[in-house]
Design a protein around this motif. Structure first.
Motif, PDB file in Angstrom:
ATOM      1  N   MET A  33      44.964 -52.160 -17.319  1.00 50.10           N
ATOM      2  CA  MET A  33      44.789 -50.874 -16.644  1.00 50.10           C
ATOM      3  C   MET A  33      43.636 -50.142 -17.336  1.00 50.10           C
ATOM      4  O   MET A  33      43.575 -50.105 -18.546  1.00 50.10           O
ATOM      5  CB  MET A  33      46.088 -50.075 -16.740  1.00 50.10           C
ATOM      6  N   ILE A  34      42.754 -49.549 -16.548  1.00 50.67           N
ATOM      7  CA  ILE A  34      41.607 -48.855 -17.135  1.00 50.67           C
ATOM      8  C   ILE A  34      41.808 -47.343 -17.158  1.00 50.67           C
ATOM      9  O   ILE A  34      42.591 -46.802 -16.384  1.00 50.67           O
ATOM     10  CB  ILE A  34      40.282 -49.214 -16.421  1.00 50.67           C
ATOM     11  N   VAL A  35      41.084 -46.709 -18.033  1.00 50.81           N
ATOM     12  CA  VAL A  35      41.116 -45.256 -18.164  1.00 50.81           C
ATOM     13  C   VAL A  35      40.358 -44.657 -16.986  1.00 50.81           C
ATOM     14  O   VAL A  35      39.182 -44.962 -16.761  1.00 50.81           O
ATOM     15  CB  VAL A  35      40.478 -44.804 -19.493  1.00 50.81           C
ATOM     16  N   GLU A  36      41.059 -43.830 -16.211  1.00 49.22           N
ATOM     17  CA  GLU A  36      40.469 -43.109 -15.080  1.00 49.22           C
ATOM     18  C   GLU A  36      41.344 -41.901 -14.787  1.00 49.22           C
ATOM     19  O   GLU A  36      42.392 -41.714 -15.419  1.00 49.22           O
ATOM     20  CB  GLU A  36      40.335 -44.029 -13.860  1.00 49.22           C
ATOM     21  N   LYS A  37      40.924 -41.090 -13.812  1.00 45.23           N
ATOM     22  CA  LYS A  37      41.653 -39.871 -13.474  1.00 45.23           C
ATOM     23  C   LYS A  37      43.124 -40.173 -13.174  1.00 45.23           C
ATOM     24  O   LYS A  37      43.440 -41.163 -12.537  1.00 45.23           O
ATOM     25  CB  LYS A  37      40.997 -39.175 -12.273  1.00 45.23           C
ATOM     26  N   HIS A  38      43.985 -39.297 -13.645  1.00 44.79           N
ATOM     27  CA  HIS A  38      45.433 -39.356 -13.467  1.00 44.79           C
ATOM     28  C   HIS A  38      46.090 -40.496 -14.232  1.00 44.79           C
ATOM     29  O   HIS A  38      47.169 -40.945 -13.873  1.00 44.79           O
ATOM     30  CB  HIS A  38      45.829 -39.397 -11.979  1.00 44.79           C
ATOM     31  N   LYS A  39      45.445 -40.925 -15.314  1.00 46.87           N
ATOM     32  CA  LYS A  39      46.051 -41.893 -16.232  1.00 46.87           C
ATOM     33  C   LYS A  39      46.379 -41.153 -17.525  1.00 46.87           C
ATOM     34  O   LYS A  39      45.663 -40.245 -17.944  1.00 46.87           O
ATOM     35  CB  LYS A  39      45.101 -43.050 -16.556  1.00 46.87           C
ATOM     36  N   VAL A  40      47.481 -41.557 -18.150  1.00 45.03           N
ATOM     37  CA  VAL A  40      47.841 -41.031 -19.459  1.00 45.03           C
ATOM     38  C   VAL A  40      47.278 -42.004 -20.481  1.00 45.03           C
ATOM     39  O   VAL A  40      47.545 -43.202 -20.420  1.00 45.03           O
ATOM     40  CB  VAL A  40      49.364 -40.884 -19.625  1.00 45.03           C
ATOM     41  N   VAL A  41      46.485 -41.482 -21.397  1.00 53.25           N
ATOM     42  CA  VAL A  41      45.830 -42.295 -22.413  1.00 53.25           C
ATOM     43  C   VAL A  41      46.414 -41.940 -23.777  1.00 53.25           C
ATOM     44  O   VAL A  41      46.563 -40.764 -24.105  1.00 53.25           O
ATOM     45  CB  VAL A  41      44.304 -42.038 -22.404  1.00 53.25           C
ATOM     46  N   SER A  42      46.721 -42.970 -24.552  1.00 56.15           N
ATOM     47  CA  SER A  42      47.174 -42.797 -25.937  1.00 56.15           C
ATOM     48  C   SER A  42      46.088 -43.369 -26.828  1.00 56.15           C
ATOM     49  O   SER A  42      45.650 -44.506 -26.621  1.00 56.15           O
ATOM     50  CB  SER A  42      48.481 -43.558 -26.181  1.00 56.15           C
ATOM     51  N   ILE A  43      45.654 -42.582 -27.808  1.00 58.80           N
ATOM     52  CA  ILE A  43      44.571 -43.028 -28.692  1.00 58.80           C
ATOM     53  C   ILE A  43      44.914 -42.758 -30.157  1.00 58.80           C
ATOM     54  O   ILE A  43      45.677 -41.851 -30.473  1.00 58.80           O
ATOM     55  CB  ILE A  43      43.227 -42.335 -28.352  1.00 58.80           C
ATOM     56  N   CYS A  44      44.319 -43.570 -31.028  1.00 53.10           N
ATOM     57  CA  CYS A  44      44.327 -43.276 -32.458  1.00 53.10           C
ATOM     58  C   CYS A  44      42.855 -43.095 -32.832  1.00 53.10           C
ATOM     59  O   CYS A  44      41.973 -43.651 -32.175  1.00 53.10           O
ATOM     60  CB  CYS A  44      44.976 -44.395 -33.265  1.00 53.10           C
ATOM     61  N   TYR A  45      42.596 -42.280 -33.847  1.00 56.45           N
ATOM     62  CA  TYR A  45      41.199 -42.031 -34.212  1.00 56.45           C
ATOM     63  C   TYR A  45      41.072 -41.423 -35.594  1.00 56.45           C
ATOM     64  O   TYR A  45      42.027 -40.903 -36.154  1.00 56.45           O
ATOM     65  CB  TYR A  45      40.510 -41.124 -33.185  1.00 56.45           C
ATOM     66  N   ASP A  46      39.843 -41.499 -36.093  1.00 58.47           N
ATOM     67  CA  ASP A  46      39.426 -40.760 -37.282  1.00 58.47           C
ATOM     68  C   ASP A  46      38.380 -39.765 -36.811  1.00 58.47           C
ATOM     69  O   ASP A  46      37.452 -40.138 -36.081  1.00 58.47           O
ATOM     70  CB  ASP A  46      38.791 -41.690 -38.329  1.00 58.47           C
ATOM     71  N   LEU A  47      38.538 -38.519 -37.209  1.00 54.51           N
ATOM     72  CA  LEU A  47      37.578 -37.478 -36.872  1.00 54.51           C
ATOM     73  C   LEU A  47      36.847 -37.065 -38.136  1.00 54.51           C
ATOM     74  O   LEU A  47      37.479 -36.764 -39.154  1.00 54.51           O
ATOM     75  CB  LEU A  47      38.276 -36.262 -36.265  1.00 54.51           C
ATOM     76  N   LYS A  48      35.524 -37.065 -38.045  1.00 60.94           N
ATOM     77  CA  LYS A  48      34.685 -36.525 -39.115  1.00 60.94           C
ATOM     78  C   LYS A  48      33.923 -35.353 -38.527  1.00 60.94           C
ATOM     79  O   LYS A  48      33.594 -35.341 -37.338  1.00 60.94           O
ATOM     80  CB  LYS A  48      33.720 -37.587 -39.646  1.00 60.94           C
ATOM     81  N   VAL A  49      33.648 -34.354 -39.371  1.00 61.89           N
ATOM     82  CA  VAL A  49      32.969 -33.145 -38.911  1.00 61.89           C
ATOM     83  C   VAL A  49      31.795 -32.823 -39.828  1.00 61.89           C
ATOM     84  O   VAL A  49      31.786 -33.185 -41.001  1.00 61.89           O
ATOM     85  CB  VAL A  49      33.936 -31.939 -38.847  1.00 61.89           C
ATOM     86  N   ASP A  50      30.803 -32.139 -39.252  1.00 61.91           N
ATOM     87  CA  ASP A  50      29.616 -31.743 -40.002  1.00 61.91           C
ATOM     88  C   ASP A  50      29.280 -30.306 -39.649  1.00 61.91           C
ATOM     89  O   ASP A  50      29.057 -29.978 -38.483  1.00 61.91           O
ATOM     90  CB  ASP A  50      28.446 -32.664 -39.649  1.00 61.91           C
ATOM     91  N   ASN A  51      29.243 -29.445 -40.669  1.00 62.98           N
ATOM     92  CA  ASN A  51      28.916 -28.037 -40.440  1.00 62.98           C
ATOM     93  C   ASN A  51      27.413 -27.787 -40.482  1.00 62.98           C
ATOM     94  O   ASN A  51      26.963 -26.654 -40.459  1.00 62.98           O
ATOM     95  CB  ASN A  51      29.625 -27.137 -41.460  1.00 62.98           C
ATOM     96  N   GLY A  52      26.626 -28.854 -40.566  1.00 61.12           N
ATOM     97  CA  GLY A  52      25.177 -28.719 -40.603  1.00 61.12           C
ATOM     98  C   GLY A  52      24.619 -28.691 -42.007  1.00 61.12           C
ATOM     99  O   GLY A  52      23.410 -28.696 -42.201  1.00 61.12           O
ATOM    100  N   GLU A  53      25.495 -28.652 -42.999  1.00 63.10           N
ATOM    101  CA  GLU A  53      25.052 -28.577 -44.395  1.00 63.10           C
ATOM    102  C   GLU A  53      25.599 -29.720 -45.245  1.00 63.10           C
ATOM    103  O   GLU A  53      24.937 -30.201 -46.138  1.00 63.10           O
ATOM    104  CB  GLU A  53      25.494 -27.245 -45.021  1.00 63.10           C
ATOM    105  N   THR A  54      26.812 -30.155 -44.964  1.00 62.05           N
ATOM    106  CA  THR A  54      27.492 -31.099 -45.853  1.00 62.05           C
ATOM    107  C   THR A  54      27.408 -32.550 -45.418  1.00 62.05           C
ATOM    108  O   THR A  54      27.809 -33.435 -46.163  1.00 62.05           O
ATOM    109  CB  THR A  54      28.987 -30.737 -45.957  1.00 62.05           C
ATOM    110  N   GLY A  55      26.934 -32.819 -44.200  1.00 64.87           N
ATOM    111  CA  GLY A  55      27.020 -34.169 -43.658  1.00 64.87           C
ATOM    112  C   GLY A  55      28.433 -34.407 -43.149  1.00 64.87           C
ATOM    113  O   GLY A  55      29.312 -33.553 -43.276  1.00 64.87           O
ATOM    114  N   MET A  56      28.664 -35.565 -42.562  1.00 64.32           N
ATOM    115  CA  MET A  56      29.973 -35.866 -41.986  1.00 64.32           C
ATOM    116  C   MET A  56      31.045 -35.969 -43.076  1.00 64.32           C
ATOM    117  O   MET A  56      30.882 -36.706 -44.043  1.00 64.32           O
ATOM    118  CB  MET A  56      29.932 -37.175 -41.186  1.00 64.32           C
TER     119      MET A  56
END
Length: 170
Positions: free
Chosen positions: A1-24
């Protein structure tokens, strides 16, 4: 089954953030055994994030970079304010559990809209609060995997969000 409108998606992830000064910098990890679930096509995630998942299937990896303008926007000093301590009293008493630095409190603006503010300081002037989103001004980088994809229930589609096991009660 593919990801498209009206599908429930479950994901795992790592999020990195950058404030413009510190890098990710690492910010959040969502593991595979406790995935983030959302309904495609309901504006529950950033449009660029959703676009990166469309057409993929369970087991597929993804990598998404979202600049601050397409994420939470700029950080605004004017979204910081000081609120009198008396506004936080319940039944004439100070609520000790509520008034703690770092606590995020749901409140209403002057138009009745729900907003969340973080307590940044408490002093003789009052309760210092910041109503910017925690990641305002940050670029976001997600690396993850699609754990599962399923059809949304008609009730989930009509409500515009995912319901947990056994349904959802409003």
């Amino acid at each position: 089954m593919i990801v498209e409108k009206h599908k429930v998606v479950s994901i795992c992830y790592d999020l990195k953030v950058d404030n413009g000064e510190t890098g990710m910098q690492p910010w959040e990890n969502v593991p595979e055994n406790a995935p983030f679930m959302f309904l495609i096509g309901t504006d529950s995630v950033f449009p660029k994030f959703e676009e990166a998942l469309i057409g993929k299937s369970a087991g597929d990896s993804f990598s998404v970079f979202i600049d601050f303008e397409n994420a939470y926007g700029d950080y605004y000093e004017e979204r910081k304010t000081i609120i009198p301590k008396s506004n936080f009293k319940q039944e004439g008493k100070k609520n000790q559990d509520l008034l703690k630095v770092g606590k995020v409190i749901p409140m209403q603006d002057d138009k009745g809209n729900q907003i969340k503010g973080e307590i940044t300081k408490i002093d003789y002037l009052g309760v210092h609060m910041d109503f910017n989103p925690p990641l305002a001004g940050y670029d976001l980088s997600f690396e993850g995997k699609i754990v599962a994809v399923r059809d949304a229930d008609p009730e989930e589609i009509s409500h515009g969000h995912v319901h947990g096991p056994g349904g959802h009660h409003h």
